[in-house]
Design an enzyme around this catalytic site. Structure first.
Site, PDB file in Angstrom:
ATOM      1  N   GLU A   1       1.038  -1.278   0.029  1.00  0.00           N
ATOM      2  CA  GLU A   1       0.029  -0.071  -0.131  1.00  0.00           C
ATOM      3  C   GLU A   1       0.879   1.271  -0.186  1.00  0.00           C
ATOM      4  OE1 GLU A   1      -2.960  -0.628   3.060  1.00  0.00           O
ATOM      5  OE2 GLU A   1      -3.272   1.576   3.074  1.00  0.00           O
TER       6      GLU A   1
ATOM      7  N   CYS B   1      -1.478   9.130   3.500  1.00  0.00           N
ATOM      8  CA  CYS B   1      -1.454   8.816   2.162  1.00  0.00           C
ATOM      9  C   CYS B   1      -2.395   9.144   1.564  1.00  0.00           C
ATOM     10  CB  CYS B   1      -0.945   7.211   1.961  1.00  0.00           C
ATOM     11  SG  CYS B   1      -1.370   6.168   3.474  1.00  0.00           S
TER      12      CYS B   1
END
Ligand SMILES: Cc1cc2nc3c(=O)[nH]c(=O)nc-3n(C[C@H](O)[C@H](O)[C@H](O)COP(=O)(O)OP(=O)(O)OC[C@H]3O[C@@H](n4cnc5c(N)ncnc54)[C@H](O)[C@@H]3O)c2cc1C
Length: 1001
Positions: free
Chosen positions: A756, A790
């Site tokens: 990720e 993020c």
């Protein structure tokens, strides 16, 4: 500064409170008599229905629960502010197109285009005037339906606005008073809450001007209540009217409001502070009391000051008692308005989002009514302290008030909103002894939208009196049925039960409640960040062999037992939430709100994966059954099993040192794997505390080992070690690629990698979006957590037509953000994680200073704070020429803004072209456009008309594509499969001589 709480905690069980309210009402009301008085009013209104264009009629024909009603509401909310013709046409076509305005429902179009145009000629300016925006109307003129819709919406708005200027409004009021002499007015200046100080000062000016105008018609000798007055919103007068900013609010807002109070006192008029959201109530009371003290000292003769109180709040009665006590303490007579409340839906949502133990508002409509009547009784019993103003459009409520007032003989007035409940009030006001004050919004059409939508929602709700009044199928007796009864349970699941029986929701805290906040502050004082020894990268084979052998036993434990350890860990984490929050603030520089969200996310991961694993890891018979019939070839059985794979390496980042760390290891463990956890080197303390908690909850030490050290050494050695069954990594794209190459280069089995990684996350805003809403979500998405998520917004794409205005608002709002010590409750942005990150961001800023246009998003105060706390970066914003100018993610509070025109799909293509695909925000009121853009985006998480951070486990599974990661999404239904191996077992059941089952059947 922390405020002492004036009222009880707002999150308490509803039933007990209602019981108490019913007791306090006692025998005060004879409901049969109430209904007898109200019934003729209702009948009179039903006998004389309002005209087609009145709100009541529109909502009757097109309820907001229908597609047509929803379309009208959407249009009403957005159409008037759209500056460009193309977008206005697209919006109208979209909304009218999606509702069933064909065939038998054709009446909408025909009525909108004929009736509305015809009527609007009387009221509205035509092409080329000040308010009609010439270009737009002229262009739309070619499209009759669009023009008609625009006019119809303006007409609808006009229902609720007394005038576009004070002069216009006051002249309307004069005409209305000629017809109904017992009318009084309270003027309200339209507009959204302020996002910038400039907005706040503009609002202040408009309140000052309004009071000056009202003063010209008020009389110094008349009783204050007989003069017209003003209603003000504190959120309009300060850009940070929030509990966390209490010091600033008291220092900056109180003097502003005091100026208005002095002006109102001189004019002998009523000034009411409107009631807003529950989480601002204690703050409002602090402001109110500060002002009361000044009034008592400087103008004690003034009898017009007061505030509005909402009966839907579970604390309403305590609030009323508190205000009565204040009036007596300061020896003042106040004028206070009792309303039921206008933000019910928002209060419910907030309580659910925060995971609070109960709702701060009642969840049954008649409980709100009971509370209203109990509060009314208390107000009527205190005429020495208060002059009550009862705001309601509900005939039964009004009749009940009249009945109670008759008994006490106390003075009072009724109130209604301009454009609402006029029919009922006209009936009531036939009694010349009764006075009614009309709440009269004044302002330009473009400022009407938020107010209009509130009113549409209020009137459109099935439970609303106005709505039911218009429904002639509802018998009068039912409409006037007594609310004086209690329901044992809330009408909605409590916030902690939102996910059903499968898993409890994690419990959160409301930082405006001292009891909740104090637990955090106490934990902060007592929590130490543990020191964690650095692991020697050369020795990874030791823990790896422990992990491999532990796998043999851990993987054999039934999934239900593994799930039980996760649930136990979740419960323990819930209990220790304050300590873990404190750790996150101290070690990862999280602000308190971010810390709470993070602990809750970790709890949710544990419970969600426990439930998921139990569901997917049951043996599955294939090819399965249809009804009661087993499918497939007779004489054999086939079963599919999921099992763990072995020892997993879990590498997590510092930006979510608890949630991502826990999510990774929980997923691996519950599926039967063992874990070598490598936390970020900046945040090992949080990781160690969590590992200890999980060991205490029953996870064997061999199954979960913590190896703290640098990624380049410990992380790299773990990934490269032979025998690792899988790697799950969250971090930069660059490191993910390195890991991928290392795994590919290894001999032996092909090792799965779940990565990720980051993103250049964009938000596309078209000209139908509400600038204030855009501003709010940009502040949250770009600057919360100092931009170190993020999912954070990096690139804001604004439609050219609204860009200047939105940029100004965003910069103004960014300058209001507080940068500083994260342990301070007022702080919005804490420091970035370390000196290296700080230096990296500074370097990027220097580059941007040369390549892009710096925008004034940083305040002097923000700049000053950066010199006191290490690694602080105040919000930064730059305008760039092209989307392709963004080459890499800057992991900090740095926002890029680009303008666009023409086709929004082209913008999405360019965003896709960046190669990242993590999150995107879309802000538009054109539903079909939102869908088309969402589907065109190669992006994992799409958020429409909200912020783009804070994905909720099991609700918004999180993870991207392209340069942003491999998937599957964390917190989603497909995640655990990637941690599993699959095995089928096929048995030939006829091997022992023949097909006994077939023959027996
Ligand atoms: C003069 C004036 C000033 C106002 N100022 C304010 C203000 O400062 N702040 C503010 O918030 N509002 C304000 N309002 C708006 C006011 O709250 C609404 O107009 C009012 O709630 C409508 O009540 P009603 O008695 O006319 O209608 P009713 O239909 O009898 O009651 C509607 C009320 O019931 C509540 N309700 C609906 N469903 C449920 C449910 N399931 N459980 C619990 N409650 C439910 C609604 O939220 C609403 O509060 C003002 C209104 C007037 C007339």
């Amino acid at each position: 500064m922390l405020l002492t709480q004036r009222l009880p905690e707002p999150y308490r069980p509803e039933a007990a409170i209602v019981a108490q309210r019913l007791t306090s009402l006692g025998q005060a009301l004879d409901w049969v008599a109430v209904a007898r008085v109200a019934a003729p009013w209702v009948q009179a209104v039903r006998d004389n229905p309002p005209p087609f264009w009145a709100m009541e009629s529109l909502l009757k024909e097109y309820p907001i629960s229908s597609a047509e009603g929803l379309a009208l509401m959407r249009l009403a909310e957005a159409l008037l502010r759209v500056p460009d013709a193309e977008t206005a046409i697209a919006l109208t076509a979209d909304q009218l197109g999606r509702a069933d305005f064909e065939g038998s429902s054709d009446k909408v179009i025909s009525r909108l285009s004929s009736t509305a145009i015809a009527l609007s000629k009387h009221f509205l300016p035509t092409v080329g005037d000040k308010t009609g925006e010439p270009g737009l109307l002229a262009k739309l003129g070619a499209r009759t339906v669009v023009a008609a819709t625009l006019r119809a919406v303006q007409l609808l708005g006009r229902q609720f606005v007394l005038g576009q200027t004070m002069a216009e409004g006051m002249s309307e009021a004069v005409s209305a008073k000629k017809k109904t002499p017992n009318l009084r007015y309270s003027y309200d200046m339209l507009g959204e809450g302020s996002r910038t100080d400039a907005d706040a000062l503009n609002h202040l000016k408009s309140y000052q001007n309004a009071i000056a105008a009202i003063a010209t018609t008020s009389s110094p000798t008349r009783a204050c209540e007989d003069n017209d007055g003003i209603s003000i919103k504190l959120s309009a007068l300060h850009p940070r009217y929030e509990y966390a900013q209490v010091d600033r609010v008291l220092a900056e807002l109180v003097p502003r409001v005091w100026g208005l109070c002095e002006q109102a006192a001189r004019a002998n008029i009523n000034l009411t502070i409107d009631a807003e959201e529950v989480d601002r109530l204690e703050l409002s009371l602090a402001v109110f009391e500060a002002l009361l003290a000044k009034v008592a000292e400087q103008c004690p003769q003034w009898r017009g000051f007061g505030l509005a109180m909402q009966s839907y709040q579970t604390n309403a009665q305590e609030l009323v008692q508190h205000v009565i006590a204040l009036a007596r303490q300061y020896k003042l007579r106040l004028m206070c308005r009792l309303v039921k409340g206008a933000y019910w839906d928002a209060e419910i949502k907030r309580a659910q989002e925060l995971g609070l133990p109960h709702y701060p508002v009642f969840t049954h409509k008649h409980h709100t009514d009971v509370s209203y009547l109990a509060c009314a009784k208390a107000l009527l019993e205190s005429p020495d302290a208060l002059y009550p103003q009862f705001a309601s459009h509900n005939a039964a409520t009004i009749a009940a008030i009249l009945q109670m007032a008759e008994k006490t003989g106390s003075p009072f007035e009724l109130q209604r909103l301009h454009g609402m409940g006029e029919g009922i009030h006209d009936e009531v006001l036939k009694n010349p002894q009764i006075a009614c004050r009309v709440y009269a919004p004044v302002g330009a059409h473009k400022d009407l939208l938020a107010y209009l939508v509130r009113r549409l929602l209020e009137n459109g709700a099935n439970s609303s009196f106005v709505h039911q009044l218009a429904d002639e199928t509802l018998p009068v007796a039912e409409l006037l049925v007594s609310p004086l009864r209690q329901e044992p349970h809330p009408s909605l699941p409590l916030p902690l039960a939102l996910f059903g029986t499968q898993r409890p929701n994690s419990a959160g805290l409301d930082l405006t409640v001292p009891a909740m906040r104090d637990s955090l502050l106490a934990a902060y004082a007592s929590t130490q960040v543990p020191s964690v020894p650095v692991f020697d990268a050369k020795l990874v084979s030791g823990p790896l062999s422990i992990s491999t052998s532990s796998y043999k036993t851990w993987s054999k434990i039934p999934v239900t037992e593994r799930a039980a350890t996760l649930r136990q860990s979740a419960d323990a984490l819930q209990t220790q939430l304050p300590q873990f929050c404190a750790l996150l603030v101290k070690e990862a520089f999280k602000t308190w709100n971010d810390a709470i969200s993070e602990v809750r996310e970790a709890i949710d991961f544990l419970r969600y994966y426990a439930a998921q694993a139990e569901a997917i890891m049951q043996p599955q018979t294939l090819p399965g059954k249809e009804g009661n019939t087993m499918l497939g070839i007779t004489g054999e059985s086939n079963e599919l099993f999921l099992t763990g794979r072995g020892a997993w390496v879990c590498i997590s980042p510092w930006n979510f040192p608890l949630a991502i760390f826990t999510g990774q290891i929980a997923a691996a463990l519950v599926t039967g794997n063992t874990v070598l956890a490598k936390p970020a080197e900046q945040t090992p303390g949080v990781a160690l505390a969590m590992v200890k908690l999980m060991h205490a909850a029953g996870v064997p030490e061999g199954a979960l080992q913590l190896l703290h050290g640098p990624g380049e050494t410990v992380g790299a050695a773990l990934v490269a070690a032979p025998g690792v069954a899988g790697v799950v990594f969250t971090g930069s794209t660059q490191v993910a690629k390195t890991i991928n190459r290392t795994l590919a280069a290894k001999d032996g089995p092909i090792v799965p990698l779940i990565a990720e990684t980051g993103g250049i996350n964009a938000m596309l805003v078209d000209s139908t979006a509400l600038p204030e809403q855009v501003c709010d979500v940009v502040m949250q998405s770009a600057f919360r957590s100092a931009g170190q998520r993020c999912s954070a917004l990096r690139l804001l794409c604004l439609h050219e037509e609204i860009a200047d205005h939105v940029i100004e608002m965003i910069c103004g709002a960014a300058r209001e953000l507080v940068v500083g010590d994260p342990a301070d409750l007022a702080t919005d942005l804490g420091p970035v994680i370390d000196a290296e990150a700080f230096a990296g961001i500074q370097q990027q800023l220097q580059r941007l200073d040369v390549e892009a246009k710096r925008l004034p998003a940083q305040s002097g105060k923000g700049q000053a704070a950066t010199s006191k706390v290490a690694n602080l970066i105040a919000p930064q914003a730059y305008e760039v020429a092209n989307i392709s100018d963004l080459k890499q993610e800057i992991f900090g509070p740095v926002l890029h803004i680009v303008r666009w025109t023409s086709d929004p799909l082209k913008v999405i293509e360019q965003i896709n072209g960046l190669g990242y695909g993590l999150t995107i925000g879309i802000q538009t009121r054109i539903d079909s456009r939102a869908q088309a853009l969402a589907h065109a985006a190669h992006i994992g998480n799409v958020y429409i008309n909200r912020n783009q951070i804070g994905a909720v486990v099991g609700v918004q599974p999180f993870g991207g594509e392209g340069l942003s990661g491999t998937g599957p999404k964390a917190g989603g239904p497909h995640y655990l499969y990637r941690f599993c191996a699959e095995q089928t077992i096929t048995i030939n059941t006829t091997a022992a001589g023949g097909n006994a089952a077939l023959l027996a059947g």
